[in-house]
Design an enzyme around this catalytic site. Structure first.
Site, mmCIF file in Angstrom:
data_model
loop_
_atom_site.group_PDB
_atom_site.id
_atom_site.type_symbol
_atom_site.label_atom_id
_atom_site.label_comp_id
_atom_site.label_asym_id
_atom_site.label_seq_id
_atom_site.Cartn_x
_atom_site.Cartn_y
_atom_site.Cartn_z
ATOM 1 N N LYS A 79 0.851 -1.186 0.000
ATOM 2 C CA LYS A 79 0.000 0.000 0.000
ATOM 3 C C LYS A 79 0.892 1.243 0.000
ATOM 4 O O LYS A 79 1.934 1.261 0.672
ATOM 5 C CB LYS A 79 -0.909 -0.025 1.233
ATOM 6 C CG LYS A 79 -1.943 1.093 1.290
ATOM 7 C CD LYS A 79 -2.879 0.898 2.483
ATOM 8 C CE LYS A 79 -3.939 1.981 2.577
ATOM 9 N NZ LYS A 79 -4.875 1.754 3.709
ATOM 10 N N SER A 154 -9.693 1.637 2.688
ATOM 11 C CA SER A 154 -8.840 2.410 1.795
ATOM 12 C C SER A 154 -7.766 1.582 1.100
ATOM 13 O O SER A 154 -7.117 2.078 0.185
ATOM 14 C CB SER A 154 -8.171 3.534 2.579
ATOM 15 O OG SER A 154 -7.302 3.004 3.584
ATOM 16 N N SER A 178 -9.849 -0.711 6.963
ATOM 17 C CA SER A 178 -9.280 -0.521 5.617
ATOM 18 C C SER A 178 -8.552 -1.719 5.037
ATOM 19 O O SER A 178 -8.213 -1.723 3.852
ATOM 20 C CB SER A 178 -8.328 0.686 5.614
ATOM 21 O OG SER A 178 -9.072 1.886 5.692
#
Length: 487
Positions: A79, A154, A178
């Site tokens: 990420k 996210s 997330s």
């Protein structure tokens, strides 16, 4: 042999037996990303040349007779809020679009030590604020199961890449769900470890009392392997717990007889899609069939978790994001004086959702409102934690849906922040209490994956993994792959 949909441990075994090389595996995924990522849009930055160099290094080490662990030579991705020395870390924000960190996050260093091969950095909601990955400055990511739908957020890019066969595993961050919510939407395993189990040094902060880094994988065995590689004390992070790290893979036994599992009724309330609820209840019945003792329970303050979270998290975000002022690093937009430069930089650098949360948090912390909002939210947080403490005096685990719905359509909730925030209804309480939780595939509704969330006591990740492994070994949901029309 098609390598891209193997699990990390399956590929690791092939690598250790020299039936495939790290370079061959890396080239296969680079080709896959080249063919597919124009539609999925998981990657913000690709590091193909660096990945091949890392793969050659692992192959050469093995050729010299060196012994490496099961993740050595296995391609993965990160990420884009995890710092990587020499590779830009954007947080999918214009503010950091060209920022290149001078150091690696602790989890990155630990994966490097395990021989990981990094394919690149993955798209996300800007500064991890969102539930659909539509808040990225660059582009939205698409759900591999239906390219017209969101992958969740996210960590949408990190999950979509694993689901689409563009990485064997990834790391995400989880502040209010997330990792788990997108894992549910895309049919993979995602774990939020206990607060303090994994060092957050080098994670770009959103809400420091809630943020946690965790693995995203195709099965539970991979989750155990990756967690074991990244967990442990770190002097660079004062919140990292100084506790021994168990051998998580050794805990994977398909035996859960006698395990006590509570099923909180509040997680099956308003807003839950009936078919999602039915699938999750069937999954819980499966756990019972395997020997667990399951019964309904109550976590009475659950309904207050969402409003309390949207005071605590934005308050911490308004403080953490104050550093982006155009002075030290990141975007700078000139002005006639320093005040105008600050205003121009922050106006141009942040997207609408980040600005909304900064304003919410700044208001909650402002003089005259601190006691009424922020302090009260902290008291509610204590009540939520006590609910869990009471439940865990009786149960080993709790089982709930991960998300009240399956993946929704791109744009469907983009204009309604409250509807978007409700996507995290089932995951936020766990962050407020600092507990470990895991989402794993437990069925399909409308052709889309549904996730079962298992919640554990602090630092009881091994128990979580054991229960998830038992479920997985007796079901087939984790073996299904999306049809993407690419070999």
């Amino acid at each position: 042999m098609e390598l891209h949909y193997l699990t990390a441990h399956e590929l690791g075994e092939l690598l250790q037996r020299r039936e495939v090389s790290a370079v061959e595996a890396t080239e296969a995924l680079i080709d896959r990303i080249e063919a597919l990522d124009g539609r999925v849009q998981a990657f913000v930055t690709r590091t193909a040349e660096e990945a091949l160099e890392q793969a050659r290094s692992i192959d050469a080490a093995r050729a010299r007779g060196e012994e490496w662990g099961p993740l050595a030579g296995v391609p993965m991705a990160l990420k884009d809020n995890l710092c990587t020395a020499g590779v830009r870390t954007t947080c999918s924000s214009r503010m950091l679009a060209d920022w290149v960190p001078p150091y690696d996050a602790t989890v990155v260093r630990r994966l490097q030590a395990a021989g990981a091969v990094m394919l690149g950095k993955l798209n996300m909601d800007e500064f991890a604020m969102g539930s659909s990955t539509e808040n990225s400055h660059f582009f939205p990511t698409h759900n591999p199961w239906d390219l017209e739908r969101v992958p969740g957020g996210s960590s949408g890019g990190a999950v979509a890449a694993v689901a689409a066969g563009e990485a064997f595993y990834s790391l995400g961050s989880d502040t209010g769900g997330s990792i788990r919510q997108p894992a549910s939407f895309c049919g993979v395993v995602g774990m939020k470890p206990t607060y303090g189990r994994v060092s957050r040094y080098g994670l770009v902060a959103f809400a420091s009392s809630l943020d946690q880094i965790g693995p995203i994988t195709r099965d539970v065995t991979d989750c155990a392997l990756v967690l074991g590689a990244i967990a442990g004390h770190d002097p660079a992070d004062s919140t990292a717990a100084d506790l021994p790290v168990p051998d998580y893979r050794a805990a994977l036994k398909p035996e859960i007889k006698g395990l006590k599992i509570g099923v909180p009724r509040e997680y099956f309330g308003a807003g839950m899609e009936p078919e999602v609820a039915a699938i999750v209840r069937r999954a819980i019945a499966k756990l019972e069939e395997l020997g667990a003792a399951c019964e309904e329970t109550s976590l009475p303050h659950t309904e207050y978790a969402l409003p309390a979270y949207y005071l605590v998290a934005p308050a911490e975000a308004s403080s953490n994001l104050a550093r982006y002022d155009g002075v030290s690093y990141g975007l700078r937009v000139p002005g006639k004086d320093i005040i105008e430069m600050y205003m121009n930089t922050r106006s141009a650098g942040f997207g609408p959702e980040v600005k909304r949360r900064i304003m919410l948090g700044t208001y909650a912390l402002s003089s005259g409102y601190y006691d009424a909002y922020y302090l009260k939210a902290l008291k509610v947080r204590t009540l939520i934690r006590r609910d869990f403490e009471a439940a865990f005096k009786k149960y080993d685990l709790l089982a709930t849906p991960t998300s009240p719905t399956v993946a929704f359509r791109l744009g469907e909730k983009a204009g309604d922040p409250l509807a978007m925030y409700l996507s995290d209804l089932c995951t936020i309480p766990i962050n407020m209490a600092g507990l470990p939780a895991l989402s794993l595939p437990c069925g399909f509704s409308q052709g889309l994956p549904v996730g079962l969330q298992l919640i554990g006591r602090p630092f009881a990740e091994a128990t979580l993994l054991q229960a998830a492994y038992a479920f997985e070994q007796n079901t087939e949901y984790h073996r299904r792959r999306p049809e993407l029309g690419v070999a």
